[in-house]
Design a protein around this motif. Structure first.
Motif, short mmCIF file in Angstrom:
data_model
loop_
_atom_site.label_atom_id
_atom_site.label_comp_id
_atom_site.label_asym_id
_atom_site.label_seq_id
_atom_site.Cartn_x
_atom_site.Cartn_y
_atom_site.Cartn_z
N ALA A 1 0.82 -1.21 0.00
CA ALA A 1 0.00 0.00 0.00
C ALA A 1 0.86 1.26 0.00
CB ALA A 1 -0.91 0.01 1.22
N LYS A 2 0.37 2.28 -0.70
CA LYS A 2 1.00 3.59 -0.65
C LYS A 2 0.49 4.32 0.59
CE LYS A 2 -0.54 5.27 -4.45
NZ LYS A 2 -0.71 6.18 -5.58
N THR A 3 1.23 5.32 1.03
CA THR A 3 0.81 6.06 2.21
C THR A 3 0.01 7.30 1.85
OG1 THR A 3 2.90 7.25 2.25
CG2 THR A 3 2.75 5.25 3.57
N GLY A 4 -0.29 7.48 0.59
CA GLY A 4 -1.11 8.61 0.18
C GLY A 4 -1.28 8.65 -1.31
N VAL A 5 -2.19 9.48 -1.76
CA VAL A 5 -2.49 9.61 -3.18
C VAL A 5 -1.29 10.15 -3.94
CG1 VAL A 5 -3.98 10.77 -4.84
CG2 VAL A 5 -4.92 9.92 -2.70
N GLY A 6 -0.55 11.05 -3.32
CA GLY A 6 0.58 11.68 -3.99
C GLY A 6 1.85 10.87 -3.99
N ARG A 7 1.82 9.67 -3.47
CA ARG A 7 3.01 8.82 -3.42
C ARG A 7 3.00 7.83 -4.57
NH1 ARG A 7 6.09 11.58 0.04
NH2 ARG A 7 4.96 12.02 1.93
N GLU A 8 4.21 7.39 -4.96
CA GLU A 8 4.29 6.41 -6.03
C GLU A 8 4.59 5.01 -5.53
OE1 GLU A 8 6.99 7.55 -9.07
OE2 GLU A 8 6.03 9.48 -9.42
N LEU A 9 5.29 4.89 -4.41
CA LEU A 9 5.72 3.59 -3.90
C LEU A 9 5.33 3.44 -2.44
CD1 LEU A 9 9.31 3.54 -5.39
CD2 LEU A 9 7.35 2.26 -6.20
N PRO A 10 5.27 2.20 -1.95
CA PRO A 10 5.04 1.99 -0.53
C PRO A 10 6.26 2.44 0.29
CG PRO A 10 4.98 -0.09 -1.74
CD PRO A 10 5.27 0.97 -2.71
N PRO A 11 6.11 2.59 1.59
CA PRO A 11 7.25 3.03 2.41
C PRO A 11 8.37 1.98 2.41
CG PRO A 11 5.39 2.44 3.79
CD PRO A 11 4.91 2.41 2.39
N GLU A 12 9.61 2.46 2.46
CA GLU A 12 10.75 1.56 2.41
C GLU A 12 11.45 1.40 3.75
OE1 GLU A 12 13.30 3.05 -0.64
OE2 GLU A 12 11.90 2.53 -2.24
N GLN A 13 11.08 2.18 4.75
CA GLN A 13 11.71 2.08 6.06
C GLN A 13 11.35 0.76 6.72
OE1 GLN A 13 9.86 5.65 7.62
NE2 GLN A 13 11.90 6.42 8.10
N GLU A 14 12.30 0.22 7.48
CA GLU A 14 12.04 -1.02 8.21
C GLU A 14 11.03 -0.79 9.32
OE1 GLU A 14 13.56 -4.18 8.11
OE2 GLU A 14 14.46 -3.68 6.18
N ASP A 15 11.14 0.33 10.02
CA ASP A 15 10.30 0.60 11.18
C ASP A 15 9.26 1.68 10.89
OD1 ASP A 15 12.14 2.61 10.93
OD2 ASP A 15 12.48 2.81 13.08
N PHE A 16 8.76 1.73 9.67
CA PHE A 16 7.81 2.78 9.29
C PHE A 16 6.57 2.76 10.18
CE2 PHE A 16 3.86 3.77 7.08
CZ PHE A 16 4.06 5.11 6.84
N TRP A 17 6.02 1.60 10.42
CA TRP A 17 4.76 1.52 11.15
C TRP A 17 4.91 2.01 12.59
CZ3 TRP A 17 0.17 1.26 9.23
CH2 TRP A 17 -0.91 0.99 10.05
N GLN A 18 6.02 1.65 13.24
CA GLN A 18 6.24 2.09 14.60
C GLN A 18 6.45 3.60 14.67
OE1 GLN A 18 7.73 -0.63 13.27
NE2 GLN A 18 6.71 -2.20 14.48
N VAL A 19 7.21 4.15 13.71
CA VAL A 19 7.47 5.59 13.71
C VAL A 19 6.19 6.36 13.40
CG1 VAL A 19 8.73 7.42 12.53
CG2 VAL A 19 9.90 5.32 13.12
N ARG A 20 5.38 5.87 12.45
CA ARG A 20 4.13 6.56 12.14
C ARG A 20 3.17 6.49 13.33
NH1 ARG A 20 1.45 8.50 7.48
NH2 ARG A 20 3.60 8.98 6.95
N SER A 21 3.13 5.36 14.01
CA SER A 21 2.26 5.24 15.18
C SER A 21 2.72 6.17 16.30
CB SER A 21 2.24 3.79 15.68
OG SER A 21 1.73 2.94 14.69
N ALA A 22 4.02 6.26 16.50
CA ALA A 22 4.55 7.18 17.51
C ALA A 22 4.23 8.62 17.14
CB ALA A 22 6.05 6.97 17.67
N SER A 23 4.35 8.93 15.88
CA SER A 23 4.05 10.28 15.42
C SER A 23 2.57 10.60 15.60
CB SER A 23 4.45 10.42 13.95
OG SER A 23 4.10 11.67 13.46
N LEU A 24 1.71 9.64 15.31
CA LEU A 24 0.27 9.84 15.51
C LEU A 24 -0.05 10.03 16.99
CD1 LEU A 24 -1.20 7.29 12.99
CD2 LEU A 24 -1.66 9.72 13.02
N LEU A 25 0.60 9.26 17.84
CA LEU A 25 0.38 9.39 19.28
C LEU A 25 0.77 10.78 19.76
CD1 LEU A 25 -0.44 7.93 21.89
CD2 LEU A 25 1.95 7.26 22.14
#
Length: 153
Positions: free
Chosen positions: A35-59
């Protein structure tokens, strides 16, 4: 007492992401590698810990701006779009982030007890979530070796 406002956000996010990973509070969904992280993106995220960082950022964002809804978070995590052709004659516009990514991460944080639903207002942070952020901020402040932050220690 140290709060989340007393430390740099990037250092706090790294530490909170590590803590969420250690506690298994959030787990990366299987569909994220496609999955892409938005309409304006071309590729899915490449970071190993993307989900943890995004969750921390959302928190952190829910703690600072809360109560906040998924729509406002989509706008905050979105990007900008350029003009429609190579000359870029159109003014820049906004593209929103993926609602599924934001919503799923918030649901996992709810299950962990860090965020709660405020009926009709969006999501707000719980006492457990606030104490997690403040505790991690204290640890980060102790580990920082920056002279401009000495007055907080």
């Amino acid at each position: 007492m140290t709060t989340l406002y007393d430390v740099p956000a990037d250092d706090l996010l790294e530490a909170v992401a590590e803590r969420l990973d250690e506690e298994d509070a959030v787990t990366e969904p299987d569909w994220l590698k496609f999955a892409k992280t938005g309409v304006g993106r071309e590729l899915p995220p490449e970071q190993e810990d993307f989900w943890q960082v995004r969750s921390a950022s959302l928190l952190r964002k829910v703690a600072v701006d809360g109560p906040v809804g998924v729509g406002a978070l989509r706008t905050a995590y979105g990007g900008s779009t350029q003009g429609s052709n190579r000359y870029r004659v159109r003014p820049e516009g906004k593209s929103e982030a993926s609602g599924k990514v934001v919503r799923t991460a918030l649901q996992q944080l709810e299950d962990a007890g860090y965020v709660q639903t405020a009926e009709g207002e969006g999501r707000r942070i719980t006492a457990e979530g606030q104490s997690l952020l403040d505790e991690v901020a204290g640890d980060v402040l102790e580990d920082l070796d920056r002279p401009d932050l000495e007055r907080y220690a």
